[in-house]
Write a protein that holds these residues in place. Structure first.
Motif, PDB file in Angstrom:
ATOM      1  N   ALA A 217      11.156  47.930 -16.161  1.00 44.81           N
ATOM      2  CA  ALA A 217      10.889  49.184 -16.866  1.00 44.81           C
ATOM      3  C   ALA A 217      12.148  49.687 -17.559  1.00 44.81           C
ATOM      4  O   ALA A 217      12.093  50.175 -18.697  1.00 44.81           O
ATOM      5  N   ALA A 218      13.285  49.564 -16.889  1.00 49.25           N
ATOM      6  CA  ALA A 218      14.547  49.997 -17.494  1.00 49.25           C
ATOM      7  C   ALA A 218      14.897  49.125 -18.693  1.00 49.25           C
ATOM      8  O   ALA A 218      15.356  49.630 -19.723  1.00 49.25           O
ATOM      9  N   ALA A 219      14.680  47.820 -18.588  1.00 48.86           N
ATOM     10  CA  ALA A 219      14.945  46.916 -19.709  1.00 48.86           C
ATOM     11  C   ALA A 219      14.039  47.256 -20.891  1.00 48.86           C
ATOM     12  O   ALA A 219      14.473  47.251 -22.039  1.00 48.86           O
ATOM     13  N   ALA A 220      12.782  47.570 -20.599  1.00 50.48           N
ATOM     14  CA  ALA A 220      11.850  47.965 -21.651  1.00 50.48           C
ATOM     15  C   ALA A 220      12.291  49.274 -22.294  1.00 50.48           C
ATOM     16  O   ALA A 220      12.164  49.450 -23.513  1.00 50.48           O
ATOM     17  N   ALA A 221      12.820  50.187 -21.500  1.00 47.91           N
ATOM     18  CA  ALA A 221      13.299  51.465 -22.043  1.00 47.91           C
ATOM     19  C   ALA A 221      14.463  51.240 -22.999  1.00 47.91           C
ATOM     20  O   ALA A 221      14.547  51.878 -24.052  1.00 47.91           O
ATOM     21  N   ILE A 222      15.375  50.324 -22.650  1.00 44.27           N
ATOM     22  CA  ILE A 222      16.491  50.005 -23.548  1.00 44.27           C
ATOM     23  C   ILE A 222      15.954  49.423 -24.848  1.00 44.27           C
ATOM     24  O   ILE A 222      16.357  49.831 -25.938  1.00 44.27           O
ATOM     25  N   ALA A 223      15.027  48.481 -24.737  1.00 39.57           N
ATOM     26  CA  ALA A 223      14.457  47.857 -25.932  1.00 39.57           C
ATOM     27  C   ALA A 223      13.760  48.890 -26.811  1.00 39.57           C
ATOM     28  O   ALA A 223      13.906  48.870 -28.035  1.00 39.57           O
ATOM     29  N   ASN A 224      13.007  49.805 -26.210  1.00 39.63           N
ATOM     30  CA  ASN A 224      12.322  50.844 -26.981  1.00 39.63           C
ATOM     31  C   ASN A 224      13.302  51.797 -27.636  1.00 39.63           C
ATOM     32  O   ASN A 224      13.087  52.253 -28.755  1.00 39.63           O
ATOM     33  N   ALA A 225      14.403  52.104 -26.957  1.00 40.84           N
ATOM     34  CA  ALA A 225      15.418  52.984 -27.538  1.00 40.84           C
ATOM     35  C   ALA A 225      16.049  52.339 -28.763  1.00 40.84           C
ATOM     36  O   ALA A 225      16.299  52.995 -29.772  1.00 40.84           O
ATOM     37  N   ILE A 226      16.281  51.027 -28.686  1.00 39.79           N
ATOM     38  CA  ILE A 226      16.859  50.310 -29.821  1.00 39.79           C
ATOM     39  C   ILE A 226      15.885  50.319 -30.992  1.00 39.79           C
ATOM     40  O   ILE A 226      16.274  50.565 -32.128  1.00 39.79           O
ATOM     41  N   LYS A 227      14.604  50.055 -30.717  1.00 36.47           N
ATOM     42  CA  LYS A 227      13.602  50.054 -31.776  1.00 36.47           C
ATOM     43  C   LYS A 227      13.512  51.429 -32.431  1.00 36.47           C
ATOM     44  O   LYS A 227      13.387  51.541 -33.645  1.00 36.47           O
ATOM     45  N   ALA A 228      13.571  52.480 -31.628  1.00 36.14           N
ATOM     46  CA  ALA A 228      13.428  53.838 -32.148  1.00 36.14           C
ATOM     47  C   ALA A 228      14.630  54.251 -32.984  1.00 36.14           C
ATOM     48  O   ALA A 228      14.487  54.859 -34.038  1.00 36.14           O
ATOM     49  N   SER A 229      15.828  53.930 -32.505  1.00 32.97           N
ATOM     50  CA  SER A 229      17.017  54.399 -33.199  1.00 32.97           C
ATOM     51  C   SER A 229      17.561  53.389 -34.190  1.00 32.97           C
ATOM     52  O   SER A 229      18.165  53.765 -35.193  1.00 32.97           O
ATOM     53  N   GLY A 230      17.385  52.102 -33.899  1.00 26.25           N
ATOM     54  CA  GLY A 230      17.912  51.079 -34.781  1.00 26.25           C
ATOM     55  C   GLY A 230      19.419  50.935 -34.694  1.00 26.25           C
ATOM     56  O   GLY A 230      20.010  50.220 -35.468  1.00 26.25           O
ATOM     57  N   VAL A 231      20.063  51.602 -33.758  1.00 29.71           N
ATOM     58  CA  VAL A 231      21.515  51.574 -33.645  1.00 29.71           C
ATOM     59  C   VAL A 231      21.933  50.585 -32.561  1.00 29.71           C
ATOM     60  O   VAL A 231      21.582  50.735 -31.402  1.00 29.71           O
ATOM     61  N   VAL A 232      22.659  49.568 -32.980  1.00 28.71           N
ATOM     62  CA  VAL A 232      23.221  48.603 -32.048  1.00 28.71           C
ATOM     63  C   VAL A 232      24.702  48.491 -32.377  1.00 28.71           C
ATOM     64  O   VAL A 232      25.073  48.220 -33.510  1.00 28.71           O
ATOM     65  N   VAL A 233      25.532  48.710 -31.385  1.00 25.87           N
ATOM     66  CA  VAL A 233      26.979  48.648 -31.569  1.00 25.87           C
ATOM     67  C   VAL A 233      27.450  47.291 -31.058  1.00 25.87           C
ATOM     68  O   VAL A 233      27.306  46.996 -29.869  1.00 25.87           O
ATOM     69  N   ARG A 234      27.989  46.485 -31.953  1.00 25.90           N
ATOM     70  CA  ARG A 234      28.534  45.176 -31.557  1.00 25.90           C
ATOM     71  C   ARG A 234      29.982  45.362 -31.132  1.00 25.90           C
ATOM     72  O   ARG A 234      30.769  45.963 -31.870  1.00 25.90           O
TER      73      ARG A 234
END
Length: 91
Positions: free
Chosen positions: A6-23
């Motif tokens: 569930a936590a992994a899914a929450a991270i994935a959903n947050a990325i989809k919603a915000s589109g912000v990924v910091v490399r």
């Protein structure tokens, strides 16, 4: 669904919603993990000819991504979720 999934899914959903990924570099990724009380990291092994590891975590609303040729030594309190694949769009 378990708490880790569930936590992994929450991270994935947050990325989809915000589109912000910091490399970040692997050392900086470890530094981010050390700031969190109980970090959750999604890890996947990737590469066809040259294997590497991809790491993803969330910290203060941002998603942090790192790629390393060898496995990272994560802090002991880190919860690790194995994934088949982590796809990060090229910028």
């Amino acid at each position: 669904m378990g708490a880790g999934a569930a936590a992994a899914a929450a991270i994935a959903n947050a990325i989809k919603a915000s589109g912000v990924v910091v490399r970040v570099a692997p050392a900086d990724f470890i530094a981010v993990l050390k700031r969190a009380d109980a970090p959750l990291v999604v890890v996947a092994k990737a590469g066809v000819f040259q294997k590497h590891y991809r790491y993803l975590t969330s910290y203060k609303g941002l998603a942090f991504f790192a790629k390393s040729d060898s496995p990272l030594v994560l802090p002991p309190r880190t919860e690790v979720i194995g994934a088949e694949k982590i796809s990060i769009p090229d910028l």
